[in-house]
Each structure stands twice: as C-alpha cells, then as structure tokens.
Scaffold this motif. Structure first.
Motif, PDB file in Angstrom:
ATOM      1  N   GLY A  97       0.735 -64.747 -36.223  1.00 29.94           N
ATOM      2  CA  GLY A  97      -0.538 -65.099 -36.155  1.00 29.94           C
ATOM      3  C   GLY A  97      -1.082 -66.574 -36.801  1.00 29.94           C
ATOM      4  O   GLY A  97      -2.110 -67.175 -36.781  1.00 29.94           O
ATOM      5  N   GLY A  98       0.075 -67.254 -36.874  1.00 30.00           N
ATOM      6  CA  GLY A  98       0.015 -68.710 -37.261  1.00 30.00           C
ATOM      7  C   GLY A  98      -0.420 -69.416 -35.997  1.00 30.00           C
ATOM      8  O   GLY A  98      -0.652 -69.056 -34.739  1.00 30.00           O
ATOM      9  N   GLY A  99      -0.359 -70.728 -36.363  1.00 28.48           N
ATOM     10  CA  GLY A  99      -1.049 -71.784 -35.208  1.00 28.48           C
ATOM     11  C   GLY A  99      -1.622 -72.960 -35.782  1.00 28.48           C
ATOM     12  O   GLY A  99      -1.605 -73.155 -36.801  1.00 28.48           O
ATOM     13  N   LEU A 100      -2.394 -73.799 -34.833  1.00 28.43           N
ATOM     14  CA  LEU A 100      -3.007 -74.976 -35.212  1.00 28.43           C
ATOM     15  C   LEU A 100      -4.417 -74.865 -35.044  1.00 28.43           C
ATOM     16  O   LEU A 100      -5.217 -74.055 -34.255  1.00 28.43           O
ATOM     17  N   VAL A 101      -5.114 -75.293 -36.203  1.00 30.49           N
ATOM     18  CA  VAL A 101      -6.380 -75.225 -36.321  1.00 30.49           C
ATOM     19  C   VAL A 101      -7.046 -76.362 -36.961  1.00 30.49           C
ATOM     20  O   VAL A 101      -6.292 -77.104 -37.696  1.00 30.49           O
ATOM     21  N   GLN A 102      -8.274 -76.671 -36.627  1.00 23.91           N
ATOM     22  CA  GLN A 102      -8.866 -77.884 -37.167  1.00 23.91           C
ATOM     23  C   GLN A 102      -9.560 -77.515 -38.770  1.00 23.91           C
ATOM     24  O   GLN A 102      -9.608 -76.360 -39.174  1.00 23.91           O
ATOM     25  N   ALA A 103      -9.637 -78.371 -39.541  1.00 27.33           N
ATOM     26  CA  ALA A 103     -10.200 -78.154 -40.660  1.00 27.33           C
ATOM     27  C   ALA A 103     -11.372 -77.652 -40.603  1.00 27.33           C
ATOM     28  O   ALA A 103     -12.196 -77.927 -39.897  1.00 27.33           O
ATOM     29  N   GLY A 104     -11.635 -76.337 -41.358  1.00 31.29           N
ATOM     30  CA  GLY A 104     -13.037 -75.639 -41.551  1.00 31.29           C
ATOM     31  C   GLY A 104     -12.560 -74.661 -40.758  1.00 31.29           C
ATOM     32  O   GLY A 104     -13.600 -73.647 -40.989  1.00 31.29           O
TER      33      GLY A 104
ATOM     34  N   ILE B 159       4.316 -60.433 -60.156  1.00 31.12           N
ATOM     35  CA  ILE B 159       3.559 -60.569 -58.561  1.00 31.12           C
ATOM     36  C   ILE B 159       4.008 -61.941 -58.123  1.00 31.12           C
ATOM     37  O   ILE B 159       4.113 -62.027 -57.163  1.00 31.12           O
ATOM     38  N   ILE B 160       3.672 -62.862 -59.160  1.00 33.06           N
ATOM     39  CA  ILE B 160       3.540 -64.175 -58.710  1.00 33.06           C
ATOM     40  C   ILE B 160       4.810 -64.791 -58.718  1.00 33.06           C
ATOM     41  O   ILE B 160       5.220 -66.132 -58.125  1.00 33.06           O
ATOM     42  N   ASP B 161       5.863 -64.389 -58.887  1.00 36.03           N
ATOM     43  CA  ASP B 161       7.339 -64.746 -59.104  1.00 36.03           C
ATOM     44  C   ASP B 161       8.194 -64.362 -57.721  1.00 36.03           C
ATOM     45  O   ASP B 161       8.336 -63.566 -57.346  1.00 36.03           O
ATOM     46  N   LYS B 162       8.336 -65.617 -56.926  1.00 36.55           N
ATOM     47  CA  LYS B 162       9.126 -65.267 -55.787  1.00 36.55           C
ATOM     48  C   LYS B 162      10.676 -64.722 -55.906  1.00 36.55           C
ATOM     49  O   LYS B 162      10.850 -64.139 -54.975  1.00 36.55           O
ATOM     50  N   GLY B 163      11.071 -64.818 -57.255  1.00 31.51           N
ATOM     51  CA  GLY B 163      12.384 -64.064 -57.190  1.00 31.51           C
ATOM     52  C   GLY B 163      12.305 -62.703 -57.311  1.00 31.51           C
ATOM     53  O   GLY B 163      13.140 -61.731 -57.539  1.00 31.51           O
ATOM     54  N   SER B 164      10.914 -62.020 -57.399  1.00 31.24           N
ATOM     55  CA  SER B 164      10.799 -60.797 -57.361  1.00 31.24           C
ATOM     56  C   SER B 164      10.748 -60.085 -56.046  1.00 31.24           C
ATOM     57  O   SER B 164      10.700 -58.684 -56.053  1.00 31.24           O
ATOM     58  N   TYR B 165      10.786 -60.991 -55.113  1.00 32.76           N
ATOM     59  CA  TYR B 165      10.577 -60.293 -53.840  1.00 32.76           C
ATOM     60  C   TYR B 165      12.011 -60.207 -53.088  1.00 32.76           C
ATOM     61  O   TYR B 165      12.588 -61.367 -52.919  1.00 32.76           O
ATOM     62  N   ASP B 166      12.467 -59.141 -52.718  1.00 36.08           N
ATOM     63  CA  ASP B 166      13.757 -59.114 -52.147  1.00 36.08           C
ATOM     64  C   ASP B 166      13.540 -59.153 -50.688  1.00 36.08           C
ATOM     65  O   ASP B 166      14.746 -59.176 -49.903  1.00 36.08           O
ATOM     66  N   TYR B 167      12.391 -58.808 -50.094  1.00 34.14           N
ATOM     67  CA  TYR B 167      12.588 -58.699 -48.538  1.00 34.14           C
ATOM     68  C   TYR B 167      11.619 -59.890 -47.965  1.00 34.14           C
ATOM     69  O   TYR B 167      10.647 -59.962 -48.478  1.00 34.14           O
ATOM     70  N   TRP B 168      12.270 -60.767 -46.964  1.00 34.65           N
ATOM     71  CA  TRP B 168      11.143 -61.768 -46.473  1.00 34.65           C
ATOM     72  C   TRP B 168      11.061 -61.576 -45.133  1.00 34.65           C
ATOM     73  O   TRP B 168      11.903 -61.256 -44.488  1.00 34.65           O
ATOM     74  N   GLY B 169       9.823 -61.981 -44.476  1.00 34.62           N
ATOM     75  CA  GLY B 169       9.976 -62.032 -43.079  1.00 34.62           C
ATOM     76  C   GLY B 169      10.457 -63.553 -42.630  1.00 34.62           C
ATOM     77  O   GLY B 169      11.066 -64.388 -43.683  1.00 34.62           O
ATOM     78  N   GLN B 170      10.361 -63.843 -41.404  1.00 36.25           N
ATOM     79  CA  GLN B 170      10.701 -65.168 -40.760  1.00 36.25           C
ATOM     80  C   GLN B 170      10.054 -66.379 -41.038  1.00 36.25           C
ATOM     81  O   GLN B 170      10.504 -67.422 -40.652  1.00 36.25           O
ATOM     82  N   GLY B 171       8.677 -65.885 -41.322  1.00 39.57           N
ATOM     83  CA  GLY B 171       7.713 -67.145 -41.568  1.00 39.57           C
ATOM     84  C   GLY B 171       7.042 -67.607 -40.064  1.00 39.57           C
ATOM     85  O   GLY B 171       7.702 -67.245 -39.011  1.00 39.57           O
ATOM     86  N   THR B 172       5.877 -67.850 -40.433  1.00 36.53           N
ATOM     87  CA  THR B 172       4.965 -68.379 -39.275  1.00 36.53           C
ATOM     88  C   THR B 172       4.256 -69.625 -39.695  1.00 36.53           C
ATOM     89  O   THR B 172       3.711 -69.832 -40.719  1.00 36.53           O
ATOM     90  N   GLN B 173       4.176 -70.684 -38.910  1.00 33.36           N
ATOM     91  CA  GLN B 173       3.880 -72.007 -39.130  1.00 33.36           C
ATOM     92  C   GLN B 173       2.251 -72.015 -38.998  1.00 33.36           C
ATOM     93  O   GLN B 173       1.549 -71.429 -37.898  1.00 33.36           O
ATOM     94  N   VAL B 174       1.493 -72.464 -40.095  1.00 30.54           N
ATOM     95  CA  VAL B 174       0.025 -72.616 -39.879  1.00 30.54           C
ATOM     96  C   VAL B 174      -0.229 -74.301 -40.246  1.00 30.54           C
ATOM     97  O   VAL B 174       0.420 -74.866 -41.139  1.00 30.54           O
ATOM     98  N   THR B 175      -0.791 -74.836 -39.149  1.00 30.27           N
ATOM     99  CA  THR B 175      -1.067 -76.297 -39.267  1.00 30.27           C
ATOM    100  C   THR B 175      -2.469 -76.559 -39.219  1.00 30.27           C
ATOM    101  O   THR B 175      -3.352 -75.814 -38.129  1.00 30.27           O
ATOM    102  N   VAL B 176      -3.159 -77.367 -40.159  1.00 31.53           N
ATOM    103  CA  VAL B 176      -4.682 -77.435 -40.240  1.00 31.53           C
ATOM    104  C   VAL B 176      -4.619 -79.161 -40.028  1.00 31.53           C
ATOM    105  O   VAL B 176      -4.150 -79.928 -40.693  1.00 31.53           O
ATOM    106  N   SER B 177      -5.413 -79.637 -38.673  1.00 31.61           N
ATOM    107  CA  SER B 177      -5.610 -80.680 -38.668  1.00 31.61           C
ATOM    108  C   SER B 177      -6.819 -81.221 -39.426  1.00 31.61           C
ATOM    109  O   SER B 177      -7.837 -80.479 -39.379  1.00 31.61           O
ATOM    110  N   SER B 178      -7.022 -82.583 -39.769  1.00 33.30           N
ATOM    111  CA  SER B 178      -8.154 -83.181 -40.330  1.00 33.30           C
ATOM    112  C   SER B 178      -8.834 -83.865 -39.180  1.00 33.30           C
ATOM    113  O   SER B 178      -8.615 -84.020 -38.121  1.00 33.30           O
TER     114      SER B 178
END
Length: 127
Positions: A8-15, A108-127
């Motif tokens: 679901g990531g992608g490029l989107v304009q601000a707002g 909950i907010i500690d990334k060290g508590s998370y043992d399994y991770w996805g590969q990531g998805t890029q989100v780019t917001v242009s101004s």
C-alpha cells in the motif's frame, strides 16, 4: 513463527491519503499475553526507526505516537488477519519506509519488543 507482508505504499502529495496493509500469517492465534500487538514503525533516511502506532492483538487497544494522532488510524480485520494503517493529511515529514511488526510481549512502543518484521513499504509525501 509469524510472517508479515506490507503493501500500500506509494507517492502522494501533501494533504493526501494512503492506506497500508499488513497481512499476518503463521502463529498469530492462541497468544494471550497482555502485550501481543502488531505495530507500525517507520524509518526515514539517516534516522532511527521509530514507533508510529500499534494495536493490541487481544484487546484491540490502540496506541499512537503524538505526531500522527488525529491523522492516522490503525484497524484490524480478524477474518483476514490483516491490520490496516489509514494515513490522512499526510505531510512531507511522514516520508519513510513503513514496517509492520509483531510484538511478542514487551513494551508496546519499544522496537526491541517486536520479534517479527515485514520487509517494509515506501511512503513518499511530496510538498
């Protein structure tokens, strides 16, 4: 083992808006610990990976970092074992790789508590 797949990531304009999905598979059921959760983290170039939002796997309680409150919403579809991150009113500073991760019982907010991770998805917001 838990497998996570973001999309679901992608490029989107601000707002603008984007919706990220995190499909979970593997041993996600039968976990009754208080802090089992799926969280979203993000990492911008040259910066540390930071907590964004999480949803408790059992109680559906949600947790948001201050910078996204009122703009981002996390939700869960139990039937599809999928967690969604609806991102509205996006800002250029939201630009990052977004990762979903599975917390096996730590803070909950500690990334060290998370043992399994996805590969990531890029989100780019242009101004």
């Amino acid at each position: 083992q838990v497998q996570l797949l973001e999309s679901g990531g992608g490029l989107v304009q601000a707002g603008g808006s984007l919706r990220l999905s995190c499909a979970a598979s593997g041993r996600t059921s039968g976990r009754t610990g208080r802090n089992y959760a799926i969280g979203w983290f993000r990492q911008a170039p040259g910066k540390e990976r930071e907590f964004v939002v999480a949803i408790n796997w059992n109680s559906n309680s949600t947790y948001y970092t201050d910078s996204v409150k009122g703009r981002f919403t996390i939700s869960r579809d139990n039937a599809k074992n999928t967690v969604y991150l609806q991102m509205n009113s996006l800002k250029p500073e939201d630009t990052a790789v977004y990762y979903c991760a599975f917390n096996t019982g730590g803070p909950i907010i500690d990334k060290g508590s998370y043992d399994y991770w996805g590969q990531g998805t890029q989100v780019t917001v242009s101004s």
